[in-house]
Design an enzyme around this catalytic site. Sequence first.
Site, PDB file in Angstrom:
ATOM      1  N   GLU A 167      -2.887   6.055   5.083  1.00 33.88           N
ATOM      2  CA  GLU A 167      -4.339   5.811   5.198  1.00 33.88           C
ATOM      3  C   GLU A 167      -4.919   6.100   6.585  1.00 33.88           C
ATOM      4  OE1 GLU A 167      -2.176   1.996   5.896  1.00 33.88           O
ATOM      5  OE2 GLU A 167      -2.111   3.479   4.302  1.00 33.88           O
ATOM      6  N   ASP A 225       0.938  -2.928   0.310  1.00 33.12           N
ATOM      7  CA  ASP A 225       1.792  -4.084   0.562  1.00 33.12           C
ATOM      8  C   ASP A 225       1.136  -5.367   0.052  1.00 33.12           C
ATOM      9  OD1 ASP A 225       3.410  -2.241   1.802  1.00 33.12           O
ATOM     10  OD2 ASP A 225       2.763  -2.759   3.823  1.00 33.12           O
ATOM     11  N   ASP A 265       4.628   6.894   3.827  1.00 32.15           N
ATOM     12  CA  ASP A 265       4.052   5.584   4.108  1.00 32.15           C
ATOM     13  C   ASP A 265       2.889   5.705   5.085  1.00 32.15           C
ATOM     14  OD1 ASP A 265       3.790   2.828   4.028  1.00 32.15           O
ATOM     15  OD2 ASP A 265       5.921   2.453   4.364  1.00 32.15           O
TER      16      ASP A 265
END
Length: 807
Positions: A404, A474, A401
């Site tokens: 980035e 998300d 997760d």
Amino acid sequence: MNKIFPALVLFICMICGSAVAQSFKRTDLGIKIKINSIETEIQFYSPSIVRVIKTLENIPLKKESLSVIKTPVKTEISIIQTRDELTIKSEILQLSLNLKNGKISYSTSKDESLLCEKEAGSSFTDFNDAGVKTFSVAQSFILDKDEAIYGLGQQQQGKMVQRNLKLNMIQGNTDDYIPFFQSEKGYGLFWDNYSPTIFEDNSENTSFKSDVGECIDYYFIYGGNADGVIACMRDLTGQVPMFPLWTFGYWQSKERYKSQDELVGVVKKYREIGVPLDGIIQDWQYWGNNYLWNAMEFLNVDFPEPKKMINDIHQMNAHVIISIWNSFGPQTKQYRELDKIGALMNFNTWPQSGSEKWPPNRDYPSGVRVYDPYNPAARDIYWKYLNRGIFSLGIDGWWMDSSEPDHLDFKSSDLDNKTFLGSFRKVRNAFPLMTVGGVSSNQRSVSSDKRVFILTRSAFAGQQRYGANTWSGDVVASWDALRQQISAGLNFSLCGIPYWNSDIGGFFLWNFRKGLDDPNYRELYVRWIQFGAFCPMMRSHGTDAPREIYQFGKRGDRLFDAIEKTINLRYNLLPYIYSTSWDVSKNQSSLMRALVMDFVKDKKALNINNEYMFGKSILVCPVTKTMYSKNFINGKDTIKVEDFSVIKSEEFYLPKGSDWFDFWTGEKHQGGQTLNKSASIDIIPLFVKAGSIIPVGPNVQYATEKKWNNLEIRVYEGADGKFVLYEDENDNYNYEKGAYSTILFSWDNHKKILTISNREGSFNGMVTERSFNIVKVSANKGTGFNVSQNYDQVVSYDGNRISIELQ
């Protein structure tokens, strides 16, 4: 150091008029020349791939690409020089360099124009990068007015063709930026820069402008078509390894399962009710509190026996992957060890508070810091704790997760953070490539029994070589968001990275405050899971409401049945999907295929953003608007209700150049027309291309429950066709050593003969004798997801060639 193979050069100098305007230097790979203070080097990496490097004179170049791993191959080129132009030609590509202004134009070897730089389109602007004197760099190009281009990563704007837009390319939660585009004309362009970049296309030009660059550095690729461009891009940046078979089954997840009993209980429930499941995901906070963020140990008291938890899941023939992050809490062992080598960065990231209450209480900062994945020692530290704390327990893969990574309360000065490779600004967009690569490379170094599988939230050019499947972030659930996922996934795939998925149902339910009590959301969820069944990974996940199938009722309830039908369809198609994944790895193909890939001559198809091919046979037309939820007036209140009494329909376009069979009815349609098709809540409109051969597998509870010894083979007549059935040991790297088999099916449409060729190859556990149940599809025959048992022929196959006539 990569070995460089010299180009073979035929040089012809044709002087027209006075003296030659510029002289050039021959190099091992091409030429180098100085024009108007800019030194340009043209390097042929292959007959189809050219690298262009531009620097200001006397500026030494020290760059080593993070994305490109290709060693240039020996390429024969010819050079013809006239007074004002230098022409360099391989057997495939031709470059023309203007000797007065330095502009480069590209065409095929047959002189078909492809792309050209804009005159005076190269720029270098002085830039102070955290105390280092360097440049901001830009290059402009001229495209044809109506030329369609694709790629640039993943964005949430719903555009298929990437023209007339401006993108601020810096990695984000739901936007993954890859500075690469490809054209309907069969070429691609990779801007090899990792700093924040502006891509802009307008009526004047198409340009990349990057904050930091020692040089202008880009690769021009000619593949002839979209598949060819992708093949060249992977040749440059790395090939795609195989995923395990089980990763193509159904995955259940949510934010989050709060104990090992809850996690294991979900798998048990699926097995009890008889709905297929292959994977479950444990989200964050199994490590405990936020000060222990990403400790890579089960420190949460509700996960007392993690080894038993994993074993319990395995004993039910399911798999489990687990959330890992790219940051660490101040009380973790990793934090202390990384801090000692200066491998932690200083900017705000998630979580912002040490308290787990919402909203975050900033009076108690978490102290969580992002690590430096550009540092090889930091990547090794990351893996050391991951291997020791989790991989050794038998975990099956990773949910990486915030890759980035999360960058909150952004300040430009945050990019001044020092990394192993210079400022964070200089290498910002390559963060996901480096961190995913660290885990992948380290796992491969210690194990060949499990194929690397990394589900991750961000990506950069070259990441396909690391066994990663990127999800779209998300996203907030809505009908528009569902539609936007289609073009997002297709443009991402057109960058050469074939594995992509989204949170089925959307992550946040901010538009559906009643959650599963909202009929409109329930309908949206069903349509999203139908779309997910035709993505490289089928994974239900989100917050605000649980998504397990039994939350939608029980067998016999309309929505439950629609969801179960979709999951079963996914499993029936596993032989087709897994064989297509082999085509991805072996032949540089793609699973999700924008219509430009197969129907480039159909101009109407080029900008369609809600249809695509799944593999080379199935046209997928997701329903992306509500049909069965409506407002009902109850006294003074207006409430949403479901009304399935009338089956609604939707319009879809069938690309021209082929006939099409309705997957559900067998009805045949001519391409090049718009159809109005009924779409009951349990049906996603699907069409199969004439000439296709599709293997259909058995009904199973998990991917490897049954051998593929009794497959149904569906033949869709109307054109000649081929399909290669691929099989291997399902989850190890023995296939790289040749442990796999292939069976070629060929359909001769004129003779109406299906030929099953000799089986090639072998592996442990291979089915040596089997039956194939052959169906020539027609109206109401060989249709839908249930095996039909209305076969034209049943043939026994022992690996030797047979031919079957189907009249």
